[in-house]
Design a protein around this motif. Structure first.
Motif, PDB file in Angstrom:
ATOM      1  N   PHE A   5       5.481  14.021  -6.717  1.00 45.47           N
ATOM      2  CA  PHE A   5       6.401  12.917  -7.017  1.00 45.47           C
ATOM      3  C   PHE A   5       5.808  11.705  -6.331  1.00 45.47           C
ATOM      4  CE2 PHE A   5       8.941  16.731  -7.063  1.00 45.47           C
ATOM      5  CZ  PHE A   5       9.836  16.557  -8.102  1.00 45.47           C
ATOM      6  N   SER A   6       6.175  10.517  -6.766  1.00 42.14           N
ATOM      7  CA  SER A   6       5.797   9.356  -5.969  1.00 42.14           C
ATOM      8  C   SER A   6       6.919   9.152  -4.957  1.00 42.14           C
ATOM      9  CB  SER A   6       5.618   8.118  -6.848  1.00 42.14           C
ATOM     10  OG  SER A   6       6.875   7.604  -7.218  1.00 42.14           O
ATOM     11  N   LEU A   7       6.574   8.611  -3.792  1.00 48.58           N
ATOM     12  CA  LEU A   7       7.602   8.394  -2.765  1.00 48.58           C
ATOM     13  C   LEU A   7       8.694   7.478  -3.312  1.00 48.58           C
ATOM     14  CD1 LEU A   7       8.637   8.746   0.124  1.00 48.58           C
ATOM     15  CD2 LEU A   7       7.217   6.800   0.790  1.00 48.58           C
ATOM     16  N   ALA A   8       8.287   6.424  -4.023  1.00 43.14           N
ATOM     17  CA  ALA A   8       9.251   5.457  -4.556  1.00 43.14           C
ATOM     18  C   ALA A   8      10.283   6.150  -5.448  1.00 43.14           C
ATOM     19  CB  ALA A   8       8.527   4.366  -5.335  1.00 43.14           C
ATOM     20  N   GLN A   9       9.784   7.097  -6.239  1.00 40.37           N
ATOM     21  CA  GLN A   9      10.641   7.805  -7.185  1.00 40.37           C
ATOM     22  C   GLN A   9      11.738   8.616  -6.490  1.00 40.37           C
ATOM     23  OE1 GLN A   9       8.261  10.636  -9.180  1.00 40.37           O
ATOM     24  NE2 GLN A   9       9.699  10.911 -10.871  1.00 40.37           N
ATOM     25  N   VAL A  24       3.065  14.841   2.459  1.00 38.43           N
ATOM     26  CA  VAL A  24       3.002  13.441   2.048  1.00 38.43           C
ATOM     27  C   VAL A  24       1.549  12.986   2.090  1.00 38.43           C
ATOM     28  CG1 VAL A  24       3.800  11.111   2.627  1.00 38.43           C
ATOM     29  CG2 VAL A  24       5.341  13.058   2.915  1.00 38.43           C
ATOM     30  N   GLY A  25       1.148  12.206   1.095  1.00 42.79           N
ATOM     31  CA  GLY A  25      -0.231  11.709   1.066  1.00 42.79           C
ATOM     32  C   GLY A  25      -0.258  10.308   0.510  1.00 42.79           C
ATOM     33  N   ALA A  75       0.828  -1.221   0.000  1.00 41.91           N
ATOM     34  CA  ALA A  75       0.000   0.000   0.000  1.00 41.91           C
ATOM     35  C   ALA A  75       0.860   1.269   0.000  1.00 41.91           C
ATOM     36  CB  ALA A  75      -0.924  -0.003   1.220  1.00 41.91           C
ATOM     37  N   VAL A  76       2.058   1.182   0.549  1.00 37.99           N
ATOM     38  CA  VAL A  76       2.955   2.357   0.617  1.00 37.99           C
ATOM     39  C   VAL A  76       3.356   2.821  -0.791  1.00 37.99           C
ATOM     40  CG1 VAL A  76       5.164   3.201   1.537  1.00 37.99           C
ATOM     41  CG2 VAL A  76       3.770   1.670   2.907  1.00 37.99           C
ATOM     42  N   MET A  77       3.260   1.907  -1.761  1.00 37.43           N
ATOM     43  CA  MET A  77       3.615   2.268  -3.135  1.00 37.43           C
ATOM     44  C   MET A  77       2.719   3.384  -3.696  1.00 37.43           C
ATOM     45  SD  MET A  77       6.291   0.800  -4.143  1.00 37.43           S
ATOM     46  CE  MET A  77       6.243   1.168  -5.886  1.00 37.43           C
ATOM     47  N   ALA A  78       1.564   3.597  -3.069  1.00 33.72           N
ATOM     48  CA  ALA A  78       0.650   4.655  -3.544  1.00 33.72           C
ATOM     49  C   ALA A  78       0.872   5.972  -2.789  1.00 33.72           C
ATOM     50  CB  ALA A  78      -0.796   4.185  -3.411  1.00 33.72           C
TER      51      ALA A  78
END
Ligand SMILES: Nc1nc2c(c(=O)[nH]1)N[C@H]1C(S)=C(S)[C@@H](COP(=O)(O)O)O[C@H]1N2
Ligand SMILES: [Mo]
Length: 187
Positions: free
Chosen positions: A129-133, A183-184, A111-114
């Motif tokens: 940005f996405s967190l992963a990025q 962060v969201g 779920a953290v991927m979103a």
């Protein structure tokens, strides 16, 4: 009937004149009230402290002084617009997120991927940005929250804080006058 026509016409004329007068008066009132609004000037600088918050463990405010004391990075980039070489100095966005207790590395899964990171500016410009990025475990985005360019503080319209996304082909995510980092999680 023959004499009533001019009478009716006359009434119509008076009505029309009255309607026009009302419209002119309304227009005058409207423009007067617009004239009283303060001029909408664009901000030329962001705040000297910014919030890191939203879906984080520990929201905090970071000042320009705090940034000077954090581990810093230098970034030499080719500005895609001016095509000039510029050297920015500042703190990696990933480090600012870590300080707020945002998941990192192997914790970014499921779920953290979103999770997204919204960067907002004083002129209401916003990018995500996405967190992963932004995580080094995924890629070297090298996104930097910069406070100097070529050794000098960032000037009007750019600073005091500017986000640099050096690998973007267009500098649309080089957010000037950064105001906050939020962060969201996409539901
Ligand atoms: N605060 C803020 N930052 C912004 C923008 C903006 O409108 N407001 N425009 C972006 C876009 S679309 C571009 S292309 C670059 C322009 O940077 P430049 O003026 O250095 O070419 O800034 C980006 N950063
Ligand atoms: Mo742009």
């Amino acid at each position: 009937m023959a004499h009533s026509t001019p009478f009716v016409r006359g009434t119509r004329k008076v009505d029309a004149v009255r309607r026009i007068a009302v419209l002119v008066a309304l227009f005058g009132l409207c423009s007067a009230s617009f004239a009283q609004q303060p001029p909408q000037s664009k901000p030329t600088a962001g705040p000297s402290e910014i919030k890191v918050g939203g879906a984080v463990k520990t929201p905090y405010t970071v000042t320009l002084e705090d940034l000077k004391m954090m581990p810093r990075k230098k970034l030499q980039v080719e500005n895609p617009h001016s095509q000039k070489t510029e050297v920015y100095d500042g703190v990696p966005l990933a480090a600012l997120l870590q300080k707020a207790g945002v998941p990192q590395g192997e914790q970014i899964r499921g779920a953290v991927m979103a999770t997204y990171v919204l960067v907002d500016a004083a002129d209401d410009y916003r990018v995500v940005f996405s967190l992963a990025q932004l995580d080094e475990g995924f890629m070297d985005s090298e996104v930097l929250l910069a406070d100097t360019m070529d050794g000098a503080p960032l000037g009007a319209g750019l600073g005091p804080l500017r986000l640099i996304a050096p690998h973007d082909k267009r500098p649309a995510r080089w957010v000037n006058m950064v105001r906050s980092i939020t962060v969201g999680r996409v539901q």
